[in-house]
Enzyme design. Structure first.
Site, PDB file in Angstrom:
ATOM      1  N   GLY A  98     102.528  53.760 -40.144  1.00 53.10           N
ATOM      2  CA  GLY A  98     102.562  55.049 -40.857  1.00 53.10           C
ATOM      3  C   GLY A  98     101.679  55.017 -42.088  1.00 53.10           C
ATOM      4  O   GLY A  98     101.850  55.840 -42.998  1.00 53.10           O
ATOM      5  N   GLY A 136      88.849  50.889 -49.277  1.00 48.63           N
ATOM      6  CA  GLY A 136      87.807  49.864 -49.162  1.00 48.63           C
ATOM      7  C   GLY A 136      88.109  48.769 -48.165  1.00 48.63           C
ATOM      8  O   GLY A 136      88.983  48.889 -47.307  1.00 48.63           O
ATOM      9  N   VAL A 147     103.617  53.179 -32.302  1.00 50.09           N
ATOM     10  CA  VAL A 147     104.485  52.001 -32.448  1.00 50.09           C
ATOM     11  C   VAL A 147     105.843  52.177 -31.758  1.00 50.09           C
ATOM     12  O   VAL A 147     106.666  51.272 -31.784  1.00 50.09           O
ATOM     13  CB  VAL A 147     104.698  51.601 -33.932  1.00 50.09           C
ATOM     14  CG1 VAL A 147     103.416  51.112 -34.553  1.00 50.09           C
ATOM     15  CG2 VAL A 147     105.322  52.727 -34.736  1.00 50.09           C
ATOM     16  N   SER A 183     116.334  56.415 -44.998  1.00 48.39           N
ATOM     17  CA  SER A 183     116.415  57.778 -45.561  1.00 48.39           C
ATOM     18  C   SER A 183     117.806  58.040 -46.099  1.00 48.39           C
ATOM     19  O   SER A 183     118.800  57.547 -45.561  1.00 48.39           O
ATOM     20  CB  SER A 183     116.108  58.824 -44.495  1.00 48.39           C
ATOM     21  OG  SER A 183     116.380  60.120 -45.011  1.00 48.39           O
ATOM     22  N   TYR A 205     118.355  62.520 -36.636  1.00 46.70           N
ATOM     23  CA  TYR A 205     117.521  61.837 -37.639  1.00 46.70           C
ATOM     24  C   TYR A 205     118.392  60.967 -38.548  1.00 46.70           C
ATOM     25  O   TYR A 205     118.093  59.793 -38.768  1.00 46.70           O
ATOM     26  CB  TYR A 205     116.738  62.866 -38.461  1.00 46.70           C
ATOM     27  CG  TYR A 205     115.917  62.252 -39.577  1.00 46.70           C
ATOM     28  CD1 TYR A 205     114.884  61.360 -39.304  1.00 46.70           C
ATOM     29  CD2 TYR A 205     116.192  62.563 -40.913  1.00 46.70           C
ATOM     30  CE1 TYR A 205     114.136  60.800 -40.330  1.00 46.70           C
ATOM     31  CE2 TYR A 205     115.447  62.010 -41.940  1.00 46.70           C
ATOM     32  CZ  TYR A 205     114.423  61.126 -41.650  1.00 46.70           C
ATOM     33  OH  TYR A 205     113.687  60.558 -42.667  1.00 46.70           O
ATOM     34  N   ALA A 233     121.370  59.837 -37.916  1.00 48.47           N
ATOM     35  CA  ALA A 233     121.958  58.755 -37.108  1.00 48.47           C
ATOM     36  C   ALA A 233     120.938  57.639 -36.893  1.00 48.47           C
ATOM     37  O   ALA A 233     121.276  56.451 -36.947  1.00 48.47           O
ATOM     38  CB  ALA A 233     122.438  59.314 -35.769  1.00 48.47           C
ATOM     39  N   LYS A 258     118.460  56.818 -38.901  1.00 46.02           N
ATOM     40  CA  LYS A 258     118.255  56.079 -40.154  1.00 46.02           C
ATOM     41  C   LYS A 258     119.498  55.232 -40.496  1.00 46.02           C
ATOM     42  O   LYS A 258     119.367  54.149 -41.086  1.00 46.02           O
ATOM     43  CB  LYS A 258     117.907  57.038 -41.290  1.00 46.02           C
ATOM     44  CG  LYS A 258     116.525  57.708 -41.131  1.00 46.02           C
ATOM     45  CD  LYS A 258     115.375  56.697 -41.085  1.00 46.02           C
ATOM     46  CE  LYS A 258     114.020  57.376 -41.313  1.00 46.02           C
ATOM     47  NZ  LYS A 258     112.890  56.423 -41.212  1.00 46.02           N
TER      48      LYS A 258
HETATM   49  N1  LIG Z   1     109.140  62.473 -47.314  1.00 47.19           N
HETATM   50  C1  LIG Z   1     110.452  62.421 -47.439  1.00 47.19           C
HETATM   51  O1  LIG Z   1     111.063  63.272 -48.109  1.00 47.19           O
HETATM   52  C2  LIG Z   1     111.227  61.282 -46.808  1.00 47.19           C
HETATM   53  C3  LIG Z   1     112.560  61.094 -47.215  1.00 47.19           C
HETATM   54  C4  LIG Z   1     113.289  60.044 -46.647  1.00 47.19           C
HETATM   55  C5  LIG Z   1     112.700  59.210 -45.732  1.00 47.19           C
HETATM   56  N2  LIG Z   1     111.400  59.407 -45.338  1.00 47.19           N
HETATM   57  C6  LIG Z   1     110.837  58.460 -44.355  1.00 47.19           C
HETATM   58  O2  LIG Z   1     109.648  57.923 -44.896  1.00 47.19           O
HETATM   59  C7  LIG Z   1     108.832  57.430 -43.818  1.00 47.19           C
HETATM   60  C8  LIG Z   1     107.401  57.880 -44.050  1.00 47.19           C
HETATM   61  O3  LIG Z   1     107.338  59.299 -43.921  1.00 47.19           O
HETATM   62  P1  LIG Z   1     106.503  60.194 -44.939  1.00 47.19           P
HETATM   63  O4  LIG Z   1     107.453  60.916 -45.782  1.00 47.19           O
HETATM   64  O5  LIG Z   1     105.442  59.391 -45.569  1.00 47.19           O
HETATM   65  O6  LIG Z   1     105.902  61.302 -43.941  1.00 47.19           O
HETATM   66  P2  LIG Z   1     104.503  61.348 -43.212  1.00 47.19           P
HETATM   67  O7  LIG Z   1     103.434  61.640 -44.193  1.00 47.19           O
HETATM   68  O8  LIG Z   1     104.697  62.292 -42.059  1.00 47.19           O
HETATM   69  O9  LIG Z   1     104.274  59.873 -42.659  1.00 47.19           O
HETATM   70  C9  LIG Z   1     104.718  59.401 -41.410  1.00 47.19           C
HETATM   71  C10 LIG Z   1     103.600  58.554 -40.824  1.00 47.19           C
HETATM   72  O10 LIG Z   1     104.069  57.867 -39.682  1.00 47.19           O
HETATM   73  C11 LIG Z   1     103.101  57.924 -38.650  1.00 47.19           C
HETATM   74  N3  LIG Z   1     103.825  57.838 -37.386  1.00 47.19           N
HETATM   75  C12 LIG Z   1     104.863  58.603 -36.984  1.00 47.19           C
HETATM   76  N4  LIG Z   1     105.274  58.232 -35.762  1.00 47.19           N
HETATM   77  C13 LIG Z   1     104.476  57.197 -35.399  1.00 47.19           C
HETATM   78  C14 LIG Z   1     104.393  56.377 -34.231  1.00 47.19           C
HETATM   79  N5  LIG Z   1     105.220  56.559 -33.195  1.00 47.19           N
HETATM   80  N6  LIG Z   1     103.454  55.408 -34.189  1.00 47.19           N
HETATM   81  C15 LIG Z   1     102.613  55.214 -35.229  1.00 47.19           C
HETATM   82  N7  LIG Z   1     102.651  55.945 -36.354  1.00 47.19           N
HETATM   83  C16 LIG Z   1     103.566  56.931 -36.422  1.00 47.19           C
HETATM   84  C17 LIG Z   1     102.393  59.292 -38.857  1.00 47.19           C
HETATM   85  O11 LIG Z   1     101.060  59.259 -38.396  1.00 47.19           O
HETATM   86  P3  LIG Z   1     100.658  59.758 -36.924  1.00 47.19           P
HETATM   87  O12 LIG Z   1     101.316  61.092 -36.744  1.00 47.19           O
HETATM   88  O13 LIG Z   1      99.164  59.822 -36.968  1.00 47.19           O
HETATM   89  O14 LIG Z   1     101.155  58.717 -35.988  1.00 47.19           O
HETATM   90  C18 LIG Z   1     102.403  59.389 -40.384  1.00 47.19           C
HETATM   91  O15 LIG Z   1     101.242  58.811 -40.954  1.00 47.19           O
HETATM   92  C19 LIG Z   1     109.459  57.966 -42.533  1.00 47.19           C
HETATM   93  O16 LIG Z   1     110.151  56.917 -41.907  1.00 47.19           O
HETATM   94  C20 LIG Z   1     110.411  59.042 -43.029  1.00 47.19           C
HETATM   95  O17 LIG Z   1     111.500  59.215 -42.154  1.00 47.19           O
HETATM   96  C21 LIG Z   1     110.653  60.421 -45.872  1.00 47.19           C
END
Ligand SMILES: NC(=O)c1ccc[n+]([C@@H]2O[C@H](COP(=O)([O-])OP(=O)(O)OC[C@H]3O[C@@H](n4cnc5c(N)ncnc54)[C@H](OP(=O)(O)O)[C@@H]3O)[C@@H](O)[C@H]2O)c1
Length: 241
Positions: A9, A47, A57, A135, A145, A147, A149
């Site tokens: 990610g 870089g 993944v 999360s 979702y 469940a 996490k």
């Molecule tokens: N933002 C929030 O408020 C928040 C809060 C609590 C937890 N989280 C958690 O934080 C983590 C990161 O999310 P984020 O907030 O940074 O959102 P995000 O910007 O959507 O990042 C998620 C990243 O994961 C990649 N991804 C998703 N499924 C994938 C797969 N099967 N294989 C490879 N790459 C995959 C996506 O890229 P591609 O689509 O190109 O694969 C994307 O770059 C997640 O686990 C999310 O549940 C976020």
């Protein structure tokens, strides 16, 4: 020897901020995601300390075939998200639709982290680190979702004992609302945003750097006695136990 990190990610949001944090700590970082374009943008920005790998993944066959560094000091499982966002809700009584929605979240968040960690387990360095992004939804529901996490936390607890004898730690960093990510796909209403911020003690939304800073600590040698834990980064919206 330069330390190596793999960040799933890593093309956007929290994973991207983590990649930056680890580059600044002198790691060589492999960022992984499905879309090549965001990965290439991060590599151009950060870089030559960043390499890229376009990979799903959650796909065990693709994971098994993919090439990773021979030695991995730090694995950060950040890939994931709420797969219900932007997807039509299954109507009441549509059990197949409901199952599919839950399976999508379990696959994207729990199975992806577990499979990536198993794939890289033989390559994890002694004194290595596995850090998985959980999360606040693990404590507050959000259907499949939340469940998924919560499952990440249970899996991590066992993982800490599986890897502990080799000096490898396993921890979850659990964010609350984190802006500057693609998580909400542009669908977070002002009202919902205000509600989530209202639940914090410090009355602000989190940023991806807030989460990356905690990951940076866990990736450092100083964190060696911290394992099996869930570290909450949510401005007090959930008081972790
Ligand atoms: N933002 C929030 O408020 C928040 C809060 C609590 C937890 N989280 C958690 O934080 C983590 C990161 O999310 P984020 O907030 O940074 O959102 P995000 O910007 O959507 O990042 C998620 C990243 O994961 C990649 N991804 C998703 N499924 C994938 C797969 N099967 N294989 C490879 N790459 C995959 C996506 O890229 P591609 O689509 O190109 O694969 C994307 O770059 C997640 O686990 C999310 O549940 C976020």
């Amino acid at each position: 020897m330069q330390r190596t990190a793999v960040v799933t990610g890593g093309g956007t949001g929290i994973g991207k901020a983590v990649a930056r944090e680890l580059v600044e700590a002198d790691f060589q970082v492999l960022i992984v995601g499905r879309r090549p374009a965001p990965l290439a943008e991060v590599a151009a920005e950060l870089g030559s300390s960043v390499d890229t790998l376009a990979l799903d993944v959650a796909d065990p066959i693709a994971l098994a075939a993919a090439e990773f560094p021979e030695r991995v000091d730090v694995l950060v499982n950040s890939a994931g998200g709420n797969t219900d966002i932007g997807r039509e809700r299954a109507p009441d009584g549509d059990l197949i639709g409901l199952r599919d929605s839950w399976l999508a979240n379990l696959t994207a968040n729990l199975l992806s982290a577990m499979l990536t960690t198993e794939r890289l387990r033989p390559s994890l360095a002694e004194d290595g680190r596995v850090i998985t992004i959980g999360s606040i939804a693990a404590q507050y529901g959000a259907a499949g979702y939340g469940a998924a996490k919560a499952g990440v936390e249970a899996w991590n607890a066992e993982l800490a004992f599986t890897l502990g004898a080799a000096g490898i730690t396993a921890n979850v960093v659990s964010p609350g609302l984190t802006e500057d990510t693609e998580f909400f796909r542009g669908r977070l209403s002002e009202q919902r945003r205000a509600t989530l911020i209202g639940r914090t003690a410090n009355k602000r939304a989190g940023l991806s750097v807030d989460v990356a800073a905690v990951v940076g600590f866990l990736a450092s040698p100083a964190s060696r006695h911290v394992t099996g834990q869930v570290l909450h980064v949510n401005g007090g919206a959930h008081l972790g136990g």
